[in-house]
Design an enzyme around this catalytic site. Sequence first.
Site, PDB file in Angstrom:
ATOM      1  N   LYS A 244      27.581 198.318   4.264  1.00 11.27           N
ATOM      2  CA  LYS A 244      28.829 197.606   3.871  1.00 11.27           C
ATOM      3  C   LYS A 244      29.455 198.741   2.890  1.00 11.27           C
ATOM      4  CE  LYS A 244      31.659 194.239   4.154  1.00 11.27           C
ATOM      5  NZ  LYS A 244      32.372 193.923   5.165  1.00 11.27           N
TER       6      LYS A 244
ATOM      7  N   ASP B 120      29.582 193.660   9.254  1.00 15.35           N
ATOM      8  CA  ASP B 120      30.109 192.531   9.975  1.00 15.35           C
ATOM      9  C   ASP B 120      30.344 192.850  11.493  1.00 15.35           C
ATOM     10  OD1 ASP B 120      31.484 194.548   8.691  1.00 15.35           O
ATOM     11  OD2 ASP B 120      33.171 193.302   8.081  1.00 15.35           O
TER      12      ASP B 120
ATOM     13  N   ASP C 151      17.452 188.226  13.425  1.00 15.72           N
ATOM     14  CA  ASP C 151      17.443 186.736  13.789  1.00 15.72           C
ATOM     15  C   ASP C 151      18.339 186.614  15.012  1.00 15.72           C
ATOM     16  OD1 ASP C 151      15.252 185.775  12.103  1.00 15.72           O
ATOM     17  OD2 ASP C 151      16.392 184.094  11.353  1.00 15.72           O
TER      18      ASP C 151
ATOM     19  N   TYR D 171      16.515 190.948  -2.616  1.00 12.89           N
ATOM     20  CA  TYR D 171      15.558 189.947  -2.836  1.00 12.89           C
ATOM     21  C   TYR D 171      14.650 190.410  -4.106  1.00 12.89           C
ATOM     22  CZ  TYR D 171      17.206 188.356   1.969  1.00 12.89           C
ATOM     23  OH  TYR D 171      17.608 187.964   3.112  1.00 12.89           O
TER      24      TYR D 171
ATOM     25  N   ASP E 185      17.174 190.923   7.715  1.00 14.50           N
ATOM     26  CA  ASP E 185      16.908 189.904   7.598  1.00 14.50           C
ATOM     27  C   ASP E 185      17.872 188.876   8.714  1.00 14.50           C
ATOM     28  OD1 ASP E 185      15.543 187.222   7.081  1.00 14.50           O
ATOM     29  OD2 ASP E 185      16.194 187.013   5.212  1.00 14.50           O
TER      30      ASP E 185
END
Length: 356
Positions: A191, A223, A251, A141, A247
């Site tokens: 990852k 994942d 959620d 970001y 992020d």
Amino acid sequence: MKAKIAVLAGDGVGREVVPEAVKVLKAVAERHGHAFDFVSADVGGQAIDKIGVPLPQETLTLAKQSDAVLLGAVGGPKWEGLDYSLRPERALLGLREALGLYANLRPAKLYMALADASTLKKEVIEGIDILVVRELIGGIYFGKPKGIEKIGGVERGVNTEVYTTDEIKRIAKVAFEAARKRRRKVTSVDKANVLESSELWRRVVTELQKGYPDVELNHMYVDNCAMQLVRNPKQFDVLLCNNMFGDILSDEAAMLTGSIGMLPSASIGAQVGLYEPIHGSAPDIAGKGVANPIATIASAAMLLSYSFQLEKEGAAIETAIVRTLDLGYRTKDIHSAGTRLVGTGEMTDAIIRNLG
Ligand code: NAD
């Protein structure tokens, strides 16, 4: 104690739930003999409409000069066509960066009264108590180069995932310290099978863990983690994530507990902490008086505990939320048959009555 709290309600339901959390803070201050000074300022789309920028200098100065910041949400369809540099969401990134808020703490704990509101089976989610520790001012970001460029008539969008050793160390430290106050288990998400930035992340976290021999450390690919969160969420205590993975996974963790309208967050780092619900401005329900205020009220509880070390007062708010839910009060997002459907204000009033 005396303290100044910057109140940035923002857009959409932010304007409905933040005043409710302020009501609760005022009630707590009155009961426990504290003097909180609440100062409001514009942020997000509302600031764009009034002043032309999402994070006016005046708002930033107020935030820096306050003891803590309570934020609602920013954004909405009205501002979606604007250039990225002028969108309401830039205000969040600007505040996080200016206040040095590198750690975002998002607890996802199931309120037993709401076990039926989750889309997952009760036996899968019963007893979950996860803390997502998300790095907040680094990664993709913020990394450069970024932007959209045109080369030979072809457009190319670029963002850069980048982390330094120090950035990884400071966020991992927050996760290990938090784990020590909980069940002493950190799952670091990466990852590392594909990304070099993740390879460094894994190496630095592994090295740092040597200073925390009492805390168990596991590494998990993002994942797999997304899958394990719905398969067996009880395995997690503290989830340590970079900015983007945190992020997304927070959620997902939120949904395990029933509604995004229930989950608070704390962003900490330097002097001033920022507290906000994890949900957005919810334009689909804004202005109807049906938004769930609990995520913001629980954020206010975190504000008292983390920024003011008023743990007793923070816990009193959390207990009042549990009592209110146990009594059957429900906003629309968590409503089920046999419970009492209430609006935003009624839910807050019930929580205040249950403050004890
Ligand atoms: P959202 O969180 O606003 O809404 C997602 C869903 O959850 C909607 O159905 C909404 O009605 C529901 N919901 C959210 N908060 C609720 C509450 N308190 N009570 C009951 N239901 C609630 O996410 P979105 O729809 O993807 O985004 C809407 C806008 O908010 C966008 O402009 C987005 O950029 C912005 N946003 C802001 C923040 C923030 O300010 N921190 C975070 C996420 C999204």
